[in-house]
Design a protein around this motif. Sequence first.
Motif, PDB file in Angstrom:
ATOM      1  N   LEU A 131     -10.588   8.464 -17.377  1.00  0.00           N
ATOM      2  CA  LEU A 131     -11.542   9.219 -18.175  1.00  0.00           C
ATOM      3  C   LEU A 131     -12.157  10.356 -17.368  1.00  0.00           C
ATOM      4  O   LEU A 131     -12.143  10.346 -16.138  1.00  0.00           O
ATOM      5  CB  LEU A 131     -12.661   8.302 -18.669  1.00  0.00           C
ATOM      6  N   VAL A 132     -12.713  11.315 -18.091  1.00  0.00           N
ATOM      7  CA  VAL A 132     -13.549  12.355 -17.494  1.00  0.00           C
ATOM      8  C   VAL A 132     -15.016  12.035 -17.751  1.00  0.00           C
ATOM      9  O   VAL A 132     -15.840  12.055 -16.843  1.00  0.00           O
ATOM     10  CB  VAL A 132     -13.197  13.744 -18.045  1.00  0.00           C
ATOM     11  N   GLU A 133     -15.348  11.682 -19.021  1.00  0.00           N
ATOM     12  CA  GLU A 133     -16.741  11.408 -19.357  1.00  0.00           C
ATOM     13  C   GLU A 133     -16.854  10.729 -20.715  1.00  0.00           C
ATOM     14  O   GLU A 133     -15.946  10.797 -21.544  1.00  0.00           O
ATOM     15  CB  GLU A 133     -17.561  12.700 -19.351  1.00  0.00           C
ATOM     16  N   VAL A 134     -17.988  10.079 -20.923  1.00  0.00           N
ATOM     17  CA  VAL A 134     -18.387   9.521 -22.211  1.00  0.00           C
ATOM     18  C   VAL A 134     -19.818   9.977 -22.455  1.00  0.00           C
ATOM     19  O   VAL A 134     -20.688   9.799 -21.591  1.00  0.00           O
ATOM     20  CB  VAL A 134     -18.317   7.974 -22.211  1.00  0.00           C
ATOM     21  N   PHE A 135     -20.069  10.577 -23.620  1.00  0.00           N
ATOM     22  CA  PHE A 135     -21.402  11.123 -23.885  1.00  0.00           C
ATOM     23  C   PHE A 135     -21.608  11.308 -25.384  1.00  0.00           C
ATOM     24  O   PHE A 135     -20.653  11.277 -26.166  1.00  0.00           O
ATOM     25  CB  PHE A 135     -21.603  12.456 -23.158  1.00  0.00           C
ATOM     26  N   GLN A 186     -21.598  12.848 -32.596  1.00  0.00           N
ATOM     27  CA  GLN A 186     -20.471  12.003 -32.220  1.00  0.00           C
ATOM     28  C   GLN A 186     -20.678  11.397 -30.834  1.00  0.00           C
ATOM     29  O   GLN A 186     -21.365  11.969 -29.991  1.00  0.00           O
ATOM     30  CB  GLN A 186     -19.160  12.815 -32.185  1.00  0.00           C
ATOM     31  N   ILE A 187     -20.061  10.239 -30.635  1.00  0.00           N
ATOM     32  CA  ILE A 187     -19.841   9.717 -29.287  1.00  0.00           C
ATOM     33  C   ILE A 187     -18.493  10.264 -28.834  1.00  0.00           C
ATOM     34  O   ILE A 187     -17.469  10.015 -29.481  1.00  0.00           O
ATOM     35  CB  ILE A 187     -19.824   8.182 -29.260  1.00  0.00           C
ATOM     36  N   PHE A 188     -18.488  11.038 -27.770  1.00  0.00           N
ATOM     37  CA  PHE A 188     -17.260  11.634 -27.268  1.00  0.00           C
ATOM     38  C   PHE A 188     -16.697  10.789 -26.125  1.00  0.00           C
ATOM     39  O   PHE A 188     -17.419  10.456 -25.186  1.00  0.00           O
ATOM     40  CB  PHE A 188     -17.523  13.050 -26.738  1.00  0.00           C
ATOM     41  N   ALA A 202     -11.164  11.124  -9.489  1.00  0.00           N
ATOM     42  CA  ALA A 202     -11.325   9.779  -8.915  1.00  0.00           C
ATOM     43  C   ALA A 202     -12.457   9.022  -9.591  1.00  0.00           C
ATOM     44  O   ALA A 202     -12.477   7.789  -9.594  1.00  0.00           O
ATOM     45  CB  ALA A 202     -11.591   9.884  -7.417  1.00  0.00           C
ATOM     46  N   THR A 203     -13.399   9.777 -10.188  1.00  0.00           N
ATOM     47  CA  THR A 203     -14.540   9.165 -10.866  1.00  0.00           C
ATOM     48  C   THR A 203     -14.730   9.784 -12.240  1.00  0.00           C
ATOM     49  O   THR A 203     -14.200  10.858 -12.543  1.00  0.00           O
ATOM     50  CB  THR A 203     -15.841   9.353 -10.052  1.00  0.00           C
ATOM     51  N   CYS A 204     -15.492   9.108 -13.088  1.00  0.00           N
ATOM     52  CA  CYS A 204     -15.885   9.647 -14.389  1.00  0.00           C
ATOM     53  C   CYS A 204     -17.385   9.501 -14.529  1.00  0.00           C
ATOM     54  O   CYS A 204     -18.018   8.716 -13.819  1.00  0.00           O
ATOM     55  CB  CYS A 204     -15.163   8.926 -15.522  1.00  0.00           C
ATOM     56  N   ARG A 205     -17.962  10.273 -15.443  1.00  0.00           N
ATOM     57  CA  ARG A 205     -19.410  10.192 -15.647  1.00  0.00           C
ATOM     58  C   ARG A 205     -19.701   9.630 -17.040  1.00  0.00           C
ATOM     59  O   ARG A 205     -19.082  10.022 -18.031  1.00  0.00           O
ATOM     60  CB  ARG A 205     -20.085  11.530 -15.424  1.00  0.00           C
ATOM     61  N   ILE A 206     -20.639   8.722 -17.096  1.00  0.00           N
ATOM     62  CA  ILE A 206     -20.936   7.963 -18.310  1.00  0.00           C
ATOM     63  C   ILE A 206     -22.425   8.104 -18.620  1.00  0.00           C
ATOM     64  O   ILE A 206     -23.281   7.766 -17.793  1.00  0.00           O
ATOM     65  CB  ILE A 206     -20.592   6.472 -18.132  1.00  0.00           C
ATOM     66  N   GLU A 207     -22.732   8.595 -19.812  1.00  0.00           N
ATOM     67  CA  GLU A 207     -24.123   8.761 -20.221  1.00  0.00           C
ATOM     68  C   GLU A 207     -24.729   7.389 -20.542  1.00  0.00           C
ATOM     69  O   GLU A 207     -24.146   6.602 -21.288  1.00  0.00           O
ATOM     70  CB  GLU A 207     -24.172   9.671 -21.449  1.00  0.00           C
TER      71      GLU A 207
END
Length: 265
Positions: A13-17, A31-33, A56-61
Amino acid sequence: MTNKIGITPVARLVEVFSAIQGEGLNVGTRQIFIRFAFCDLRCHFCDSAHTWNAPATCRIERSPGRRDFEIHSNPVPLPILLEWIERQNIPSLHDSIGLTGGEPLLHAAFLVEFLPQLRNVTALPIYLETGGHRPEQLAMILPYLDSVGMDLKLPSTSGENRWQEHAKFLQLCYESQVEVFVKIIISKQTDPGELERSASLVAQVSPSIPVFLQPVTPLPASEQLTENPVLAPSPEQVLMWQALMKRFVKQVRVIPQTHKMLNQL
């Protein structure tokens, strides 16, 4: 990606927000992306080139819309991703879940296992944003989708040439009766002949499929992907091209990238 039987599926993943959808038929809705890593296209106007490869990492809201991101390592196991979505899914806040990227269909094997569980957990409609060039992978997950936003890549604007794949992809969506619309990025360099070919392609599937013309948002000089910058079309060009396409399809709407105006991600 999905590993051998008995091993928990994982995705990069890249991100969830949580944000306001800025494009297409769902513009203005919340929306939840889920932004997946990897893309096999290299569009000249791409504003998400950071998704072409997997970080290597993803960011999660943590809290919807608060931009209070946590950093987690990739790849992400399916049960963990479900937990993150459940945390975001405050009752009555979101209208749908958006699968975006990158190209989400590069994760089709993961999505086959993930999407049925996602629907059970959230009861939200599932919306796919895609480059519209991987019909075989689309067929794997169509039963779990509620709507599809298909990009149609014009060679003169994107540098990509995917006419045959686009035609097969759109036909699959239409036959499955999933809600589908087509989004076309246009620029000053757009070839009107390609727009006419696009309109004919859509009309051959169904003239009732909505088409969205999206004037490109020029990238800052530091982010430009080609020597020749991709510039926005003039108002005269946009009006002429909309009229051209309306000879073939019923709905041709012009909507810029509103999430850029609203300073959404």
